[in-house]
Design a protein around this motif. Structure first.
Motif, mmCIF file in Angstrom:
data_model
loop_
_atom_site.group_PDB
_atom_site.id
_atom_site.type_symbol
_atom_site.label_atom_id
_atom_site.label_comp_id
_atom_site.label_asym_id
_atom_site.label_seq_id
_atom_site.Cartn_x
_atom_site.Cartn_y
_atom_site.Cartn_z
ATOM 1 N N PHE A 181 -12.913 6.975 -2.799
ATOM 2 C CA PHE A 181 -12.003 6.414 -3.808
ATOM 3 C C PHE A 181 -12.734 6.201 -5.129
ATOM 4 N N ARG A 206 2.100 1.694 -3.452
ATOM 5 C CA ARG A 206 1.016 2.144 -4.346
ATOM 6 C C ARG A 206 0.747 3.629 -4.161
ATOM 7 N N ILE A 226 -7.354 -2.731 -4.689
ATOM 8 C CA ILE A 226 -8.086 -2.232 -3.509
ATOM 9 C C ILE A 226 -8.836 -3.394 -2.850
ATOM 10 N N LYS A 265 -7.110 -7.857 4.973
ATOM 11 C CA LYS A 265 -7.175 -7.423 6.375
ATOM 12 C C LYS A 265 -8.469 -7.872 7.040
ATOM 13 N N TYR A 318 0.843 -1.206 0.000
ATOM 14 C CA TYR A 318 0.000 0.000 0.000
ATOM 15 C C TYR A 318 0.873 1.249 0.000
ATOM 16 N N SER A 325 -6.490 -5.696 -1.026
ATOM 17 C CA SER A 325 -5.910 -5.002 0.128
ATOM 18 C C SER A 325 -6.910 -5.001 1.298
HETATM 19 N N1 URA Z 1 -8.184 0.939 1.844
HETATM 20 C C1 URA Z 1 -7.348 -0.111 1.937
HETATM 21 O O1 URA Z 1 -7.207 -0.694 3.006
HETATM 22 N N2 URA Z 1 -6.689 -0.498 0.833
HETATM 23 C C2 URA Z 1 -6.816 0.104 -0.366
HETATM 24 O O2 URA Z 1 -6.200 -0.308 -1.322
HETATM 25 C C3 URA Z 1 -7.683 1.227 -0.460
HETATM 26 C C4 URA Z 1 -8.358 1.607 0.660
#
Ligand code: URA
Length: 433
Positions: A207, A168, A180, A187, A165, A183
């Motif tokens: 976003f 990026r 996205i 989590k 991240y 990512s």
């Molecule tokens: N939030 C995230 O955790 N990852 C992303 O890539 C964009 C927003």
């Protein structure tokens, strides 16, 4: 395997296998593959995309780069809710205690804000004494005892995502649906909840600026979650104007408390009730949307949700007196009104401009080492569709000494007033499950 061959493969639009993704991600985390090669790969992904299998494989590689939280020792249904980030988005502060008071468990690891979007941890730290640093043991015990904890990461979650991240962020490769989705989902899966509700924000302050790209992102995340055996749904919600009225840490906590008392701004209250009732429904705790909505409304009305928030503040060393005495929160030195110049209808309240104004006052961070001023922010008093006379107050700017003129300018520019009637924004644009 050679990294350069895999970069070329992706550049040509071919599919990377799980084995190839493993080689790339594990090599990057261990430091064997340099930033410049992964930057090139990320740019190729931005242009060529990832298919469903690649998204799912990349998610699993990032998930497996770190720890997984095992919530199986907690009795009851553990849910998680995640927002893709917006301006004035303080929903966790209401939804977490609300659904916990209705019988669900919320073991939530939250993040800090970066740029124009706020983070739940920064908001909670506006409560005097409140700690977001819990040991794993304390985190688990607290969820067991009061069904609720909102804390910083107690484990090493998806370190590969953290590294990717950051890369990026500085290589212009944040905005790719597959990146996205993997990512966020790496989590969420690592955090252990069996049911995940994703609030995918759509609009100027998000976003995803348009509905179609937000739907693509939502579908990708829902598919990854369900493939991994977690019940996952996504709600697509409006971020073409700030959510509720308050933007800024202490101001947002006060607004969340007011909402838990049944006195919140309409749009914010509605969204919290909708998301919370959807959580009760998707977990089977309630059998219909109507009964779920009734249940969450009741928990606000009879004070159970507020009481749950009070319990969490007390367990995490915060001063519960703030619930009835808002003067205990940090307050800004000046409150400046921004007034409307010509009568008419509010056509737009640019969320990004309001978020940036709050950030330059000190409410957010431009870099991750910046410190935050808990007291400052904006209260947006006019929403899309409202009619205003000249001289009516559009917003108040709560400022200390930093960047007041620039913030006032941004706030003034954020409002578009027109003479023809304007419909209010639709709050919930789609649900994907
Ligand atoms: N939030 C995230 O955790 N990852 C992303 O890539 C964009 C927003």
């Amino acid at each position: 395997m050679r990294v350069v061959d895999l970069i070329i493969k992706k550049k040509q639009g071919q599919t990377l296998s799980r084995e190839e993704l493993h080689f790339l991600i594990s090599g990057y985390v261990s430091g064997e593959i340099p930033d410049y090669q992964i930057s090139s790969l990320l740019m190729a992904i931005c242009f060529q995309g990832l298919n469903d299998q690649e998204q799912s494989d990349l998610t699993m590689e990032m998930l497996e780069s770190g720890d997984r939280i095992d919530l199986s020792s907690i009795k009851g249904i553990c849910v998680d809710k995640h927002s893709t980030g917006g301006v004035g988005d303080k929903t966790t502060l209401v939804i977490a205690p609300l659904v916990a008071s209705c019988g669900l468990k919320m073991a939530k690891m939250s993040g800090r804000g970066l740029g124009h979007t706020g983070g739940t941890l920064d908001k909670l730290e506006a409560i005097p004494g409140f700690t977001i640093d819990l040991t794993s043991e304390k985190f688990f015990n607290q969820v067991d005892e009061i069904s609720l904890a909102v804390a910083g990461q107690t484990a090493n979650i998806a370190p590969a995502d953290k590294k990717l991240y950051a890369l990026r962020d500085v290589t212009g490769t944040v905005e790719a649906v597959g990146l996205i989705a993997s990512s966020i989902m790496s989590k969420k899966l690592a955090s252990g909840a069996s049911h995940i509700l994703l609030d995918v924000k759509v609009g100027d302050g998000a976003f995803m600026k348009d509905l179609k790209s937000a739907q693509n992102l939502a579908r990708a995340m829902v598919s990854i979650g369900n493939l991994q055996g977690r019940k996952t749904i996504a709600m697509l919600t409006d971020m073409d104007q700030p959510l509720g009225s308050a933007v800024g840490n202490a101001l947002e906590v006060i607004e969340a408390i007011e909402t838990l008392k049944g006195r919140g701004p309409k749009d914010f209250e509605t969204l919290c009730l909708e998301i919370s009732s959807e959580l009760l429904l998707m977990t089977g705790l309630e059998k219909s949307k109507d009964s779920a909505l009734k249940r969450v409304k009741e928990a606000i009305k009879n004070g159970e949700a507020l009481n749950k928030f009070k319990q969490m503040i007390s367990y995490q060393n915060g001063d519960t007196a703030v619930l009835s005495d808002y003067s205990l929160f940090p307050t800004a030195k000046s409150i400046i009104e921004v007034k409307n110049k010509t009568s008419g209808y509010v056509k737009k309240v640019h969320a990004l401009a309001i978020g940036n104004a709050a950030m330059i006052l000190g409410a957010g961070r431009a870099t991750k080492d910046d410190t935050i001023d808990q007291a400052v922010g904006i209260k947006v008093l006019a929403k899309v569709g409202d009619y205003l006379e000249a001289g009516d107050v559009l917003a108040t700017v709560h400022a200390n000494d930093k960047n007041i003129e620039e913030a006032l300018h941004q706030v003034e520019k954020a409002f578009e007033i027109v003479s023809e009637k304007v419909e209010a924004n639709k709050l919930i644009l789609d649900i994907i499950n």
